[in-house]
Design an enzyme around this catalytic site. Sequence first.
Site, PDB file in Angstrom:
ATOM      1  N   ASP A  88      26.058  99.661  41.226  1.00  0.00           N
ATOM      2  CA  ASP A  88      24.852  99.839  42.038  1.00  0.00           C
ATOM      3  C   ASP A  88      23.641 100.074  41.138  1.00  0.00           C
ATOM      4  OD1 ASP A  88      23.265 100.030  44.290  1.00  0.00           O
ATOM      5  OD2 ASP A  88      24.050 101.960  44.953  1.00  0.00           O
ATOM      6  N   LYS A  89      22.471  99.974  41.770  1.00  0.00           N
ATOM      7  CA  LYS A  89      21.197 100.227  41.097  1.00  0.00           C
ATOM      8  C   LYS A  89      20.407 101.222  41.934  1.00  0.00           C
ATOM      9  CE  LYS A  89      17.687  98.614  42.517  1.00  0.00           C
ATOM     10  NZ  LYS A  89      16.282  98.415  42.976  1.00  0.00           N
ATOM     11  N   HIS A  90      19.611 102.042  41.267  1.00  0.00           N
ATOM     12  CA  HIS A  90      18.713 102.918  42.016  1.00  0.00           C
ATOM     13  C   HIS A  90      17.339 102.867  41.367  1.00  0.00           C
ATOM     14  CE1 HIS A  90      17.666 106.246  44.699  1.00  0.00           C
ATOM     15  NE2 HIS A  90      16.938 106.699  43.693  1.00  0.00           N
ATOM     16  N   SER A  91      16.322 102.728  42.185  1.00  0.00           N
ATOM     17  CA  SER A  91      14.955 102.696  41.675  1.00  0.00           C
ATOM     18  C   SER A  91      14.221 103.944  42.128  1.00  0.00           C
ATOM     19  CB  SER A  91      14.245 101.455  42.215  1.00  0.00           C
ATOM     20  OG  SER A  91      12.845 101.616  42.129  1.00  0.00           O
ATOM     21  N   THR A 128      13.637 100.129  50.889  1.00  0.00           N
ATOM     22  CA  THR A 128      14.479  98.956  51.190  1.00  0.00           C
ATOM     23  C   THR A 128      14.950  98.979  52.637  1.00  0.00           C
ATOM     24  OG1 THR A 128      15.173  98.860  48.886  1.00  0.00           O
ATOM     25  CG2 THR A 128      16.583  97.752  50.483  1.00  0.00           C
ATOM     26  N   ARG A 176      13.658 120.952  50.556  1.00  0.00           N
ATOM     27  CA  ARG A 176      12.742 120.738  49.424  1.00  0.00           C
ATOM     28  C   ARG A 176      11.460 120.047  49.881  1.00  0.00           C
ATOM     29  NH1 ARG A 176      15.948 116.995  45.909  1.00  0.00           N
ATOM     30  NH2 ARG A 176      14.086 116.928  44.644  1.00  0.00           N
ATOM     31  N   SER A 191      20.289 115.086  43.153  1.00  0.00           N
ATOM     32  CA  SER A 191      20.154 114.462  44.470  1.00  0.00           C
ATOM     33  C   SER A 191      20.517 112.976  44.407  1.00  0.00           C
ATOM     34  CB  SER A 191      18.705 114.645  44.938  1.00  0.00           C
ATOM     35  OG  SER A 191      18.445 113.890  46.088  1.00  0.00           O
ATOM     36  N   LYS A 195      24.626 111.172  45.617  1.00  0.00           N
ATOM     37  CA  LYS A 195      24.804 110.107  46.614  1.00  0.00           C
ATOM     38  C   LYS A 195      25.486 108.893  45.987  1.00  0.00           C
ATOM     39  CE  LYS A 195      20.524 110.790  47.622  1.00  0.00           C
ATOM     40  NZ  LYS A 195      19.184 111.114  48.102  1.00  0.00           N
ATOM     41  N   LYS A 196      25.153 108.603  44.736  1.00  0.00           N
ATOM     42  CA  LYS A 196      25.758 107.447  44.067  1.00  0.00           C
ATOM     43  C   LYS A 196      27.225 107.711  43.769  1.00  0.00           C
ATOM     44  CE  LYS A 196      22.111 105.057  44.229  1.00  0.00           C
ATOM     45  NZ  LYS A 196      22.076 103.914  45.160  1.00  0.00           N
TER      46      LYS A 196
HETATM   47  N1  URA Z   1      15.138 110.456  45.807  1.00  0.00           N
HETATM   48  C1  URA Z   1      16.243 111.168  46.079  1.00  0.00           C
HETATM   49  O1  URA Z   1      17.222 110.655  46.569  1.00  0.00           O
HETATM   50  N2  URA Z   1      16.244 112.471  45.796  1.00  0.00           N
HETATM   51  C2  URA Z   1      15.188 113.112  45.238  1.00  0.00           C
HETATM   52  O2  URA Z   1      15.284 114.303  45.004  1.00  0.00           O
HETATM   53  C3  URA Z   1      14.041 112.355  44.967  1.00  0.00           C
HETATM   54  C4  URA Z   1      14.038 111.016  45.250  1.00  0.00           C
END
Ligand code: URA
Length: 438
Positions: A88-91, A128, A176, A191, A195-196
């Site tokens: 996977d990729k996260h931006s 997205t 937060r 965070s 999730k990843k």
């Molecule tokens: N995106 C996230 O998933 N978590 C954060 O804390 C900030 C951006």
Amino acid sequence: MSGGMSGADFLPQETIRRKRDGQALEPAEIAAFVAGLTAGRVGEGQAAAFAMAVFFRGLTLPERVALTRAMTGSGSVLRWDLPGPILDKHSTGGIGDTVSLALAPMVAACGGYVPMISGRGLGHTGGTLDKLAGIPGYDVAPGLDRFQAVVAEVGCAVIGQTADLAPADRRLYAIRDVTGTVESLDLITASILSKKLAAGLRGLVMDVKVGSGAFMTEMAAARALAESIVAVAAGAGLRTTALVTDMDAPLASAAGNAVEVRYALDYLTGRRREARFHAVTRALCAEMLVAGGLSPDVAAADERLEAALASGRAAEVFARMVAALGGPADLLDAPDRHLPGAPVIRPVRQAGTVAAVDTRALGLAVIGLGGGRRRAEDGIDARVGFTDLARPGDAHGLLGHVHAADDAAADRAEAALRAAYRMGAAPRERPCVLERIG
Ligand code: URA
């Protein structure tokens, strides 16, 4: 404190005090805090105080790893039994960042499996999930069973966040968001990665954006986040690299929702393939192929990716994903039949050379058109946004096309577009991939 910690021993206020006073927390204590957060035994005020203590005192690398692991384990962790690697990729987010829609099918067409859980727009950036919601019938919340089945069958699925994965992050993030504690490097790291990790990945690439349209406008901050994520991911057993990429101008020349889906389709089919978008997308895909053992090095990965595009396989994977998730079967061939179009489309012309773009202002202008939210509960107008946005150095006389719901909205967006561009001498071209970490 050592060993495990039973629920009865645990006092959230003692953990908060220790962090407030700058002490390092033990993994078991962090695990107990996260368990309390998930089960509701830790109150909202306590979670907020903890987040603020972390914001000011920071977390050591072992503490960040412990927090990430605990949040990962707070809900379901997906297991996969597939013939290729889970990637996977996260931006960190930007304007015209429609990379995910192209990248997921490209990597899938090369033998990877991409279970991508995407988010809504955040601040001035697009999301997205909001872009996909512009495809009629596309189910962004199919449930984990169907999600896993589509990934197995097609090779990728891009959906929205589910309540099952990393619920502790969901609760802490919401707290937060309203307590001034989003901007903690440590909490952002945990965070994103929790999730990843819950999605059961084998390899991750981070796209950390830097520039006027990014959350991090300075290189030092972008590098610090990239280094934190790479180090914590390694500590938690997830192979991760990070690319720091330019967001001093929109990445794609389209910004909005349906217009970005259209852009991704045109990219995949080869109707339009802009150099910078292609370079960033291919670089991120290549990192994934190497991490997953699908290519020995970046050069080999590039070749494989070019072949997946040229043969039409990547475009076909995208079409199959859309159909499998309830969208139209012929989206690729007849996008205009399905993607909602704006009633007003207006060119905005300006003589001269583009010297700079206030990219954040463009993102805010998309929100002004109704393509993003002013309040969390707002809906999105998928039709609106910008296309053909000029880049620094362009001197062809067109700043872009405004796509608006009516003439009044188009007037406001035109003014915002003009204000976001500064004309003058052509700047030195900045590379689109600025640094690689990991
Ligand atoms: N995106 C996230 O998933 N978590 C954060 O804390 C900030 C951006």
